[in-house]
Design an enzyme around this catalytic site. Structure first.
Site, PDB file in Angstrom:
ATOM      1  NE  ARG A  69      -1.806  -2.438   2.787  1.00 13.13           N
ATOM      2  CZ  ARG A  69      -1.905  -3.470   2.451  1.00 13.13           C
ATOM      3  NH1 ARG A  69      -2.959  -3.941   1.707  1.00 13.13           N
ATOM      4  NH2 ARG A  69      -0.977  -4.417   2.821  1.00 13.13           N
ATOM      5  CB  THR A  70       3.518   2.565   2.127  1.00 11.43           C
ATOM      6  OG1 THR A  70       2.623   2.312   3.409  1.00 11.43           O
ATOM      7  CG2 THR A  70       4.241   3.672   2.372  1.00 11.43           C
ATOM      8  CE  LYS A 101      27.515  -2.917  -7.360  1.00 15.44           C
ATOM      9  NZ  LYS A 101      27.740  -1.933  -8.247  1.00 15.44           N
ATOM     10  NE  ARG A 122       7.378   0.863   4.465  1.00 11.62           N
ATOM     11  CZ  ARG A 122       6.003   0.166   4.595  1.00 11.62           C
ATOM     12  NH1 ARG A 122       6.012  -1.085   4.152  1.00 11.62           N
ATOM     13  NH2 ARG A 122       5.233   0.975   4.995  1.00 11.62           N
ATOM     14  CG  HIS A 150       3.737   4.227   8.532  1.00  7.32           C
ATOM     15  ND1 HIS A 150       3.874   4.951   7.413  1.00  7.32           N
ATOM     16  CD2 HIS A 150       3.405   2.903   8.090  1.00  7.32           C
ATOM     17  CE1 HIS A 150       3.555   4.305   6.320  1.00  7.32           C
ATOM     18  NE2 HIS A 150       3.285   2.868   6.700  1.00  7.32           N
TER      19      HIS A 150
HETATM   20  C1  NCD Z   1       1.892  -1.201   8.265  1.00  3.48           C
HETATM   21  C2  NCD Z   1       3.590  -1.096   8.360  1.00  3.48           C
HETATM   22  O1  NCD Z   1       4.367  -1.109   7.169  1.00  3.48           O
HETATM   23  O2  NCD Z   1       4.028  -0.290   9.319  1.00  3.48           O
HETATM   24  N1  NCD Z   1       1.540  -1.343   6.693  1.00  3.48           N
HETATM   25  C3  NCD Z   1       1.372  -0.241   5.991  1.00  3.48           C
HETATM   26  O3  NCD Z   1       2.121   0.503   5.823  1.00  3.48           O
HETATM   27  N2  NCD Z   1      -0.139  -0.036   5.532  1.00  3.48           N
HETATM   28  C4  NCD Z   1       1.486  -2.110   9.053  1.00  3.48           C
HETATM   29  C5  NCD Z   1       1.990  -3.464   9.004  1.00  3.48           C
HETATM   30  O4  NCD Z   1       2.882  -3.778   8.385  1.00  3.48           O
HETATM   31  O5  NCD Z   1       1.701  -4.052   9.851  1.00  3.48           O
END
Ligand code: NCD
Length: 324
Positions: A69-70, A101, A122, A150
């Site tokens: 999703r993100t 590397k 991320r 997040h």
């Molecule tokens: C979450 C995350 O990556 O922290 N997912 C997301 O971004 N929608 C929640 C999760 O992974 O449980």
């Protein structure tokens, strides 16, 4: 929610050139400017309006941990704004960029900084958001840093609460599941604390909300109650925010096995909900919400995921100064 029209230039000006690293950087006014602009873009999406706000601009999406999703909603957001995207998406062990590397995150960001207009990153490492921000001159967005923060998820969660419940004020919100390792709940608790809410933290004993977060909430006069069962939360909350047990954060697989099935929402729970209660989840779910719950009208987690698109469009356009 009443966010008609578009925020004014004066409201948008303070965001230009800023990073989005931590939810604590947002005041209540800031948060509502994001909601307002997201509503504007949502309307444009609904009306199938073609947008050119980010025409000619490039976003780098750098995901060193799994994401559906993100990453995809940020990439779709950039494309819906008329911009372009370059991507590095690689979990440990399946790398194609120079991190394999031994290049540091700092060096990678420093280089990518000169190729694009905005970076979304991320990392599995808590605190990596600061390393990324320090290496870049252009705006960066934290797409999740380990068990840290997040912030963009918290903003889309707040947007969902505004849309589903009108306002967060006066609500009892239960954060449920892996409160120790879940970065979404760390950020969301902070965002909610800008409003008049009561919070219930429902988790197994081993996975409670970090003490520093509880202390900070109580310091802001937020009423926080910790419980270790799901039923109490289901009876009392207006918003039930479920989370996945974060298997990847456990060093001991036996410990994960012990806690993984302790908080599972089923049809039985739905029958004890307060009238009008909604269920949220950042997704992905494993088994913590049984599929039968999806038919409950207040099961809002897929609507919540869809809200990621306009919220991320708003963030990209505002920090790069491209709201047209
Ligand atoms: C979450 C995350 O990556 O922290 N997912 C997301 O971004 N929608 C929640 C999760 O992974 O449980």
């Amino acid at each position: 929610m009443n966010f008609s029209g578009k925020p004014s230039e004066a409201q948008l000006a303070p965001f230009v050139g800023k990073d989005v690293l931590d939810i604590a950087q947002f005041s209540k006014e800031d948060l509502e400017v994001v909601m307002h602009l997201a509503a504007h873009y949502e309307e444009a999406l609904t009306n199938k309006k073609r947008l050119y706000d980010m025409d000619g601009k490039i976003m780098a999406s750098l995901f060193f941990e799994p994401s559906t999703r993100t990453r995809l909603s940020f990439e779709a957001a950039m494309q819906r704004l008329g911009g372009n995207v370059i991507t590095v998406a690689e979990a440990a062990g399946a790398q194609s960029s120079s991190t394999a590397k031994g290049e540091t995150l700092h060096d990678s960001i420093k280089v990518i900084n000169d190729y694009v207009d905005v970076i979304v990153c991320r990392s599995p490492i808590k605190g990596a958001r600061l390393e990324v921000a320090n290496a870049a001159d252009i705006p960066v967005i934290n797409g999740g840093d380990g068990a840290g923060q997040h912030p963009t998820q918290a903003l889309l969660d707040m947007y969902t609460i505004f849309k589903e419940k009108g306002s967060p004020d006066g609500l009892t919100v239960a954060l449920i599941g892996d409160l120790k390792n879940g970065r979404t709940v760390h950020s969301l608790a902070d965002a909610l604390s800008l409003y008049d809410v009561k919070m219930i933290f429902a988790s197994p004993e081993e996975l409670t909300m970090p003490e520093e977060i509880i202390t900070s909430l109580r310091g802001k006069n937020i009423e926080v109650e910790e419980v270790h069962d799901l039923d109490t939360a289901c009876r009392r909350a207006d918003v039930l925010y479920m989370t996945r047990i974060q298997r990847e954060r456990f060093t001991d697989p036996a410990e994960y096995e012990r806690v993984k099935d302790l908080f599972i929402m089923t049809g039985r729970h739905v029958r004890i909900f307060k009238p009008g209660a909604i269920v949220l989840h950042p997704l992905p779910r494993v088994n913590e919400i049984e599929v039968e719950v999806d038919a409950y009208p207040g099961a809002a987690y897929f609507r919540q995921a869809a809200n990621g698109l306009p919220v991320r469009m708003a963030l990209l356009a505002m920090i790069t100064g491209n709201v047209k």
